[in-house]
Scaffold this active site. Structure first.
Site, PDB file in Angstrom:
ATOM      1  N   ILE A  66      21.841 111.959  52.470  1.00 55.17           N
ATOM      2  CA  ILE A  66      20.647 111.432  52.799  1.00 55.17           C
ATOM      3  C   ILE A  66      19.799 112.661  52.900  1.00 55.17           C
ATOM      4  O   ILE A  66      19.797 113.543  54.229  1.00 55.17           O
ATOM      5  CB  ILE A  66      20.755 110.452  54.201  1.00 55.17           C
ATOM      6  CG1 ILE A  66      21.389 108.878  54.511  1.00 55.17           C
ATOM      7  CG2 ILE A  66      18.842 110.321  54.587  1.00 55.17           C
ATOM      8  CD1 ILE A  66      20.759 108.256  53.294  1.00 55.17           C
ATOM      9  N   PRO A  67      18.850 112.931  52.087  1.00 50.85           N
ATOM     10  CA  PRO A  67      18.605 114.119  51.937  1.00 50.85           C
ATOM     11  C   PRO A  67      17.585 114.542  52.541  1.00 50.85           C
ATOM     12  O   PRO A  67      16.600 115.140  52.412  1.00 50.85           O
ATOM     13  CB  PRO A  67      18.208 113.900  50.400  1.00 50.85           C
ATOM     14  CG  PRO A  67      17.279 112.578  49.614  1.00 50.85           C
ATOM     15  CD  PRO A  67      18.706 111.441  50.880  1.00 50.85           C
ATOM     16  N   CYS A  68      17.974 114.827  53.533  1.00 44.94           N
ATOM     17  CA  CYS A  68      16.532 114.949  54.908  1.00 44.94           C
ATOM     18  C   CYS A  68      16.429 116.122  54.673  1.00 44.94           C
ATOM     19  O   CYS A  68      15.451 117.572  54.830  1.00 44.94           O
ATOM     20  CB  CYS A  68      17.508 115.047  56.458  1.00 44.94           C
ATOM     21  SG  CYS A  68      18.891 115.843  56.332  1.00 44.94           S
ATOM     22  N   HIS A  69      17.434 117.347  53.880  1.00 42.50           N
ATOM     23  CA  HIS A  69      16.650 118.680  53.680  1.00 42.50           C
ATOM     24  C   HIS A  69      15.864 118.666  52.922  1.00 42.50           C
ATOM     25  O   HIS A  69      14.687 119.774  52.400  1.00 42.50           O
ATOM     26  CB  HIS A  69      17.890 119.993  53.125  1.00 42.50           C
ATOM     27  CG  HIS A  69      18.810 119.077  51.812  1.00 42.50           C
ATOM     28  ND1 HIS A  69      19.620 117.985  51.211  1.00 42.50           N
ATOM     29  CD2 HIS A  69      18.384 119.135  50.173  1.00 42.50           C
ATOM     30  CE1 HIS A  69      19.721 117.146  50.509  1.00 42.50           C
ATOM     31  NE2 HIS A  69      18.872 118.792  49.504  1.00 42.50           N
TER      32      HIS A  69
END
Length: 167
Positions: free
Chosen positions: A127-130
């Site tokens: 999950i690309p929270c970056h």
């Protein structure tokens, strides 16, 4: 009761602890070298979900994967689940500000709540929270450090633009 499986994956930007049950990944976190010695994990402490996760991470880091299909699950409030769903929708090679995230959630005033929910997520990269950044394009708020966030974003930007090497 479901069994818990754990594995250490050595990514290009540090060791990652992968934890899963028989159904999904529930934790994928960067860990520091000093933490490695305190973990009691054997190479056989794995399952097909972890193997799939590792295969997909290898593909991601080699530029062959832009999204993930390994099943994931993390417990959270309805609002947190909604934020995490929006995070998943941010395309590879793109970013979104916390303000834009709040607007997508339907309430431009929920910036802090969205940022807090983003910070509670325990599944890095999948999950690309970056990909969530400050309104001024700054690299704010990444649990595993700004240098990793910068590396991940540069990695994705290079592959999205078709530029695999830097001079």
């Amino acid at each position: 009761m479901s069994l818990t499986y754990s594995h250490i994956y050595h990514s290009p930007i540090g060791a990652m602890l992968i934890q899963a049950n028989d159904h999904s990944i529930f934790n994928l976190a960067f860990i520091e070298d000093e933490q490695l010695s305190s973990l009691d994990i054997t190479p056989t402490d794995t399952n097909s979900i972890i193997h799939q996760c590792i295969d997909e991470l290898i593909e991601y880091f080699s530029g062959k994967r832009t999204s993930f299909t390994v099943p994931i699950h993390q417990e959270g409030t309805d609002f947190q689940q909604e934020v995490w769903k929006e995070l998943y929708e941010v395309p590879f090679g793109k970013t979104l500000s916390y303000g834009e995230l709040a607007k997508k959630l339907g309430d431009p005033k929920c910036i802090r709540a969205a940022a807090a929910a983003n910070g509670k997520y325990k599944i890095a990269i999948l999950i690309p929270c970056h990909r969530i950044i400050g309104a001024d394009q700054s690299l704010v708020g990444y649990a595993w450090g700004k240098s990793r966030k910068r590396w991940l974003l540069q990695h994705e930007f290079r592959w999205a633009l078709g530029v695999q090497t830097l001079f």
